[in-house]
Structure formats: structure tokens, C-alpha cells
Design a protein around this motif. Structure first.
Motif, PDB file in Angstrom:
ATOM      1  N   MET A 114      26.837 -81.033 -68.228  1.00  0.00           N
ATOM      2  CA  MET A 114      25.734 -80.069 -68.154  1.00  0.00           C
ATOM      3  C   MET A 114      26.262 -78.636 -68.089  1.00  0.00           C
ATOM      4  SD  MET A 114      22.738 -81.926 -65.902  1.00  0.00           S
ATOM      5  CE  MET A 114      23.664 -82.380 -64.455  1.00  0.00           C
ATOM      6  N   ASP A 115      27.356 -78.429 -67.375  1.00  0.00           N
ATOM      7  CA  ASP A 115      27.981 -77.097 -67.335  1.00  0.00           C
ATOM      8  C   ASP A 115      28.375 -76.652 -68.747  1.00  0.00           C
ATOM      9  OD1 ASP A 115      27.741 -77.056 -64.589  1.00  0.00           O
ATOM     10  OD2 ASP A 115      29.837 -77.598 -64.189  1.00  0.00           O
ATOM     11  N   LEU A 116      28.978 -77.571 -69.499  1.00  0.00           N
ATOM     12  CA  LEU A 116      29.426 -77.248 -70.863  1.00  0.00           C
ATOM     13  C   LEU A 116      28.233 -76.903 -71.750  1.00  0.00           C
ATOM     14  CD1 LEU A 116      31.976 -77.195 -72.779  1.00  0.00           C
ATOM     15  CD2 LEU A 116      31.289 -79.499 -73.481  1.00  0.00           C
ATOM     16  N   GLU A 117      27.164 -77.699 -71.660  1.00  0.00           N
ATOM     17  CA  GLU A 117      25.972 -77.456 -72.481  1.00  0.00           C
ATOM     18  C   GLU A 117      25.403 -76.056 -72.205  1.00  0.00           C
ATOM     19  OE1 GLU A 117      24.379 -82.102 -72.827  1.00  0.00           O
ATOM     20  OE2 GLU A 117      23.683 -80.863 -71.170  1.00  0.00           O
ATOM     21  N   GLU A 118      25.287 -75.727 -70.934  1.00  0.00           N
ATOM     22  CA  GLU A 118      24.694 -74.432 -70.555  1.00  0.00           C
ATOM     23  C   GLU A 118      25.599 -73.276 -70.985  1.00  0.00           C
ATOM     24  OE1 GLU A 118      23.026 -72.101 -66.579  1.00  0.00           O
ATOM     25  OE2 GLU A 118      23.123 -74.293 -66.583  1.00  0.00           O
ATOM     26  N   GLU A 119      26.885 -73.409 -70.723  1.00  0.00           N
ATOM     27  CA  GLU A 119      27.830 -72.342 -71.073  1.00  0.00           C
ATOM     28  C   GLU A 119      27.871 -72.123 -72.585  1.00  0.00           C
ATOM     29  OE1 GLU A 119      32.529 -71.230 -70.453  1.00  0.00           O
ATOM     30  OE2 GLU A 119      31.797 -73.079 -69.523  1.00  0.00           O
ATOM     31  N   PHE A 120      27.831 -73.217 -73.321  1.00  0.00           N
ATOM     32  CA  PHE A 120      27.896 -73.161 -74.789  1.00  0.00           C
ATOM     33  C   PHE A 120      26.703 -72.387 -75.359  1.00  0.00           C
ATOM     34  CE2 PHE A 120      26.524 -75.383 -78.779  1.00  0.00           C
ATOM     35  CZ  PHE A 120      27.449 -74.801 -79.607  1.00  0.00           C
ATOM     36  N   ILE A 121      25.505 -72.754 -74.921  1.00  0.00           N
ATOM     37  CA  ILE A 121      24.315 -72.086 -75.464  1.00  0.00           C
ATOM     38  C   ILE A 121      24.305 -70.607 -75.085  1.00  0.00           C
ATOM     39  CG2 ILE A 121      21.811 -71.913 -75.182  1.00  0.00           C
ATOM     40  CD1 ILE A 121      21.506 -74.574 -75.915  1.00  0.00           C
ATOM     41  N   LYS A 122      24.674 -70.313 -73.847  1.00  0.00           N
ATOM     42  CA  LYS A 122      24.678 -68.914 -73.413  1.00  0.00           C
ATOM     43  C   LYS A 122      25.702 -68.101 -74.211  1.00  0.00           C
ATOM     44  CE  LYS A 122      22.863 -69.373 -68.731  1.00  0.00           C
ATOM     45  NZ  LYS A 122      23.173 -69.442 -67.293  1.00  0.00           N
ATOM     46  N   PHE A 123      26.846 -68.702 -74.498  1.00  0.00           N
ATOM     47  CA  PHE A 123      27.873 -68.015 -75.292  1.00  0.00           C
ATOM     48  C   PHE A 123      27.318 -67.667 -76.679  1.00  0.00           C
ATOM     49  CE2 PHE A 123      31.351 -67.752 -78.299  1.00  0.00           C
ATOM     50  CZ  PHE A 123      32.352 -67.066 -77.612  1.00  0.00           C
ATOM     51  N   CYS A 124      26.669 -68.638 -77.315  1.00  0.00           N
ATOM     52  CA  CYS A 124      26.141 -68.424 -78.673  1.00  0.00           C
ATOM     53  C   CYS A 124      25.062 -67.345 -78.684  1.00  0.00           C
ATOM     54  CB  CYS A 124      25.582 -69.722 -79.242  1.00  0.00           C
ATOM     55  SG  CYS A 124      26.854 -70.943 -79.607  1.00  0.00           S
TER      56      CYS A 124
END
Length: 467
Positions: free
Chosen positions: A261-271
Motif C-alpha cells: 500500500m505504501d508503494l501504491e500511494e507513493e507511486f501515484i503521488k510521484f506521477c
């Protein structure tokens, strides 16, 4: 025409060296003016912004000037001068103009606005409009952001096959790939098609996902991602479905549910942050013309912590809403697969921020998801977004061989072509997790466009494979 090295309009608009001789090439957006002087707005696709070319009609051949119509392609030599009018710092005083390509009066992209439906019928020309120029420049930037994010995190870009003999989701809605003569199919005594003489010697299809192969790679390289086209032969004519779309699928060894879940959130925010940092002009245009709340919504996502919500709690919230008089088209009960309206209620009305929903009933999720201790739910994660609904689907994968086999048998999934996938659970199995993000769904969110057919250059949908 004197040879001067071409400057892209995106670069020219940054320059302040007034008096310099420059060359620009591009397509005419508009031409207006009087008997003495014309103003031509020229665009070369490098930016949403046009450069203004000032044409003193006394210096140019009348027949050539007549060819400067909307859509015509020009090469212009001229002097870069400070602009008197507002809207741009500089403009070009034309000295020489060459019409590289005239454009006749049947050109469909005239000044009046065109509907999105009409533009889909001329998808070969629509990238020349401001809206689609902006969308496709943002699409490029989002692809760069994806590679940048995973590269920085030490993930390896892994290429999974587009032609496959396995059905990852057990969905069965796959496009077949064959070299057989469809007018003369060999069949056995049961009427089943014999594939011995086909190219691969067995039934093959276009992939619905690179996940299973991605799992193999993660058990060797540690952390990988795939990013490529995927295909679903679903007869879905909705604004959220395509038959050919792009998927981003990371797979990570040793990750648990919280790390996923951390990866999913960080990924979308980065994009989303990448778009805000690198696509400012295009976003401002789309914010003005397509969706007035776009930039504010993007900024909010970046600065907000996503809600993490177990499915069971989500159902309770929806049931309470119904008890208070909220109307939904589809029923809500524990065990139902949430409809887009339910997802959007949770995100847009109840929490007013993105939601990562977890721990779904096993019955409504794929066979490979890790089973929870309760025997009823699995460690699936869906990221739900405003205006989109589900944007990411992921899970911790079931790494236990016996549990995985039991689930496969329960669902009667034909595993004769999947022995290699089960080997990963026999030879040094490890906990691992991953997700899939539909690239076009991300683009819908980042551009504010309403229909998924308008964020991919040439949409493939039921009964439509034009261009």
C-alpha cells in the motif's frame, strides 16, 4: 529561402534576444488581420502555445499569402521582436515565408470547436488540436515518470510476452492469435479445434496481464515492473474501458500488505507531482477548457494521505448511507463486488480523498491472492480515486504451494499451461506482492478528460479498429 537553423517554438518563446534572425516551422492555427498586416498563429506541437508571426502584406506575394490558411504548414524566417500586444513576450516579423504544405478548405479542424465524438472519427487529425496536443504531451510525461520512479527505487524494467498461452485472470475474454485458415478448421471427434498445425502448436492469445511472468522475475531480480500493452476482449462500451490499453505492473519480493500500500500511494503521488512539475502549460490549458477543478484536484491528491479501509468497514459505511436514504443503482451486501458508484461515494462524498480498500472476500478476487487467517478474505488492495473509481488493483500473492493448488482446483482453473508458475512456489518460494495500474485510467485523472478513448491516440473498442 535563406537557410537558418530551425528553432522549436517551445524554445523560441523563452528567448529575449530581440533582433535575432530565426526560423520556425509549424502549422497555422489561425490567421487574422487587415489589408496591410496579417497575424498568423503558428504551432509546431512542442508546446500548447503558438508563436505569432506578423506578416506585412506589402512585402509578400498575394498568391502565396492566400495559401496561409488554417492547417497549412509553413517555414518562416524572420526577426524575433518584442511583442506590443499582450499574451506573448515576443513575436516574429516575417521576412521570408515558404508554404511547405497547403491545406484545402475541406480541412475538418476549422476554428469552431469540434465535439469529442466527432474528433474520434478523425483520430488521425485530432493530435493537431490544442486539447489532444496537451493530452499526448502529458501521456509522454507520465510514461517518463513511471520509468523514473521505478528506476530511482532500484526496480528492473522487465519485458513480459504479449503473446501467451496462459490466462492470468481466469477471465477467458482473450483475443486469439492464430495462423490457421479460419475457413477450414481441423476438429477432433468432439468438435474441438485441433491446434497441432497452428504456429505455436497450441491455442495462443494476446496477454491480459504481465503479472504471472512478472512474479517469476521478482523471485529472481527482487523488484521488477512491466509496462506495456494488454488486451481484453470484453464487450464493454463504457467511458472507462478499452480493448487495448497499457498496464504498469510492479512485482516485489518480500513485500507485505502495508509495504504494498505504501508503494501504491507513493507511486501515484510521484506521477501526479511529475505532471504538476513538468506539464504546467498543458495542465493550465486543460484546467481552463476541460475541467475547472483539475489542478486543484491534482494538488490535493499529492498533499493528502490516502485512507486505508478494510472491505468489511467499507460495506458498513455504504449500508449506513443507504439506511439514511442514499440511493444506489446496485445492491450493497457483504460479498458483493463494489460498483463504480459505491467506490465513488466512499472517495468523493464520505472520505473526500483517495481510498485504498483491502481484505476483500475471496470469492470476488483472483486465485493468486494471499488468503487471510479468517478463511474468508484475501489480501487484495484496490486504490479508489475521485471521478475514476478503481485506478490500481493489487495484492499480496499466495506463496504457499498447497493453498494455491487448493484454490486453483476449487475454481477449476486449467493449469496444464501453468506448471511454470507453480514451480515458483516449489523452488524457494517467498512472500511477494504487486499491483497493476491501467495507464489510461491514470491519464484520465491527470488530464481531466471524461472518456478513456480520448487519452490514447487510436482507441480500440468493440466494433472499432480504425486508423
Amino acid at each position: 529561402m535563406e537557410k537558418i537553423r530551425r528553432t522549436k517554438i517551445v524554445d523560441l518563446l523563452q528567448r529575449k534576444d530581440w533582433g535575432a534572425m530565426v526560423n520556425v516551422k509549424g502549422w497555422v492555427r489561425t490567421r487574422r488581420g487587415s489589408k496591410q498586416v496579417n497575424f498568423v498563429a503558428l504551432n509546431d506541437g512542442s508546446t500548447i502555445n503558438n508563436v505569432q508571426v506578423v506578416v506585412d502584406l506589402a512585402n509578400f506575394d498575394e498568391e502565396m499569402v492566400k495559401q496561409i490558411t488554417t492547417g497549412a504548414c509553413l517555414s518562416v524566417n524572420g526577426e524575433l521582436v518584442e511583442s506590443i500586444g499582450s499574451g506573448q513576450a515576443g513575436e516574429i516579423q516575417a521576412r521570408e515565408i515558404e508554404v511547405l504544405g497547403a491545406c484545402d478548405t475541406t480541412y475538418p479542424l476549422q476554428k469552431k470547436g469540434c465535439s469529442m465524438e466527432f474528433l474520434r472519427e478523425i483520430a488521425h487529425l485530432r493530435p493537431r488540436t490544442n486539447t489532444f496536443g496537451a493530452v499526448f504531451r502529458i501521456r509522454h510525461n507520465m510514461a517518463i515518470a513511471i520509468h523514473e520512479f521505478f528506476h530511482q527505487k532500484g526496480f528492473f524494467y522487465f519485458h513480459t510476452p504479449i503473446i501467451t498461452a496462459s490466462d492470468c485472470e481466469g477471465a477467458g475474454q482473450m483475443f486469439q492469435v492464430t495462423t490457421k485458415n479460419l475457413y477450414d478448421l481441423k476438429k477432433d471427434e468432439n468438435g474441438s479445434i485441433i491446434y497441432d498445425d497452428d504456429f505455436f502448436g497450441k491455442q495462443a492469445s494476446l496477454t491480459v496481464s504481465g503479472q504471472l511472468e512478472g512474479e517469476l522475475a521478482a523471485t529472481a531480480l527482487g523488484a521488477i515492473y512491466t509496462f506495456g500493452p494488454t488486451f481484453r476482449a470484453e464487450n464493454s462500451n463504457t467511458p472507462r474501458h478499452l480493448a487495448e490499453f497499457w498496464m504498469v505492473e510492479p512485482e516485489v519480493a518480500f513485500a507485505d500488505l502495508n509495504e504494498l500500500m505504501d508503494l501504491e500511494e507513493e507511486f501515484i503521488k510521484f506521477c501526479v507531482q511529475w505532471a504538476l512539475d513538468n506539464c504546467k502549460d498543458d495542465l493550465e490549458f486543460l484546467n481552463k477548457m476541460i475541467d475547472k477543478g483539475l489542478i486543484e484536484r491534482l494538488q490535493k491528491v499529492v498533499s493528502t494521505e490516502f485512507v486505508r479501509l478494510p472491505y468489511t468497514d467499507g460495506i458498513k459505511i455504504l449500508e449506513e448511507a443507504i439506511a439514511k436514504g442514499k440511493k444506489f443503482e446496485f445492491p450493497v451486501y457483504w460479498g458483493c463486488d463494489l460498483a463504480s458508484e459505491h467506490e465513488r461515494y466512499l472517495v468523493e462524498e464520505y472520505f473526500q480523498k483517495p481510498v485504498i480498500m483491502t481484505d476483500y472476500p475471496a470469492e470476488i478476487k483472483a486465485f493468486y491472492m494471499k488468503q487471510n487467517e479468517d478463511g474468508k478474505t484475501v489480501q487484495g488492495t484496490d486504490v479508489l480515486f475521485p471521478q475514476i473509481g478503481e485506478i490500481i488493483g493489487g495484492s499480496v500473492r499466495e506463496e504457499n504451494y498447497d493453498k494455491l493448488i487448493a484454490r486453483i482446483n476449487e475454481l477449476n482453473i486449467p493449469m496444464k499451461d501453468m506448471w511454470w508458475y507453480l514451480d515458483t512456489r516449489k523452488y524457494g518460494t517467498c512472500p511477494h506482492a504487486g499491483f497493476g495500474l491501467g495507464f489510461e485510467r491514470l491519464l484520465l485523472f491527470v488530464t481531466g478528460m471524461a472518456n478513456i478513448r480520448d487519452v490514447i491516440p487510436f482507441p480500440r473498442t468493440p466494433r472499432n479498429a480504425e486508423f
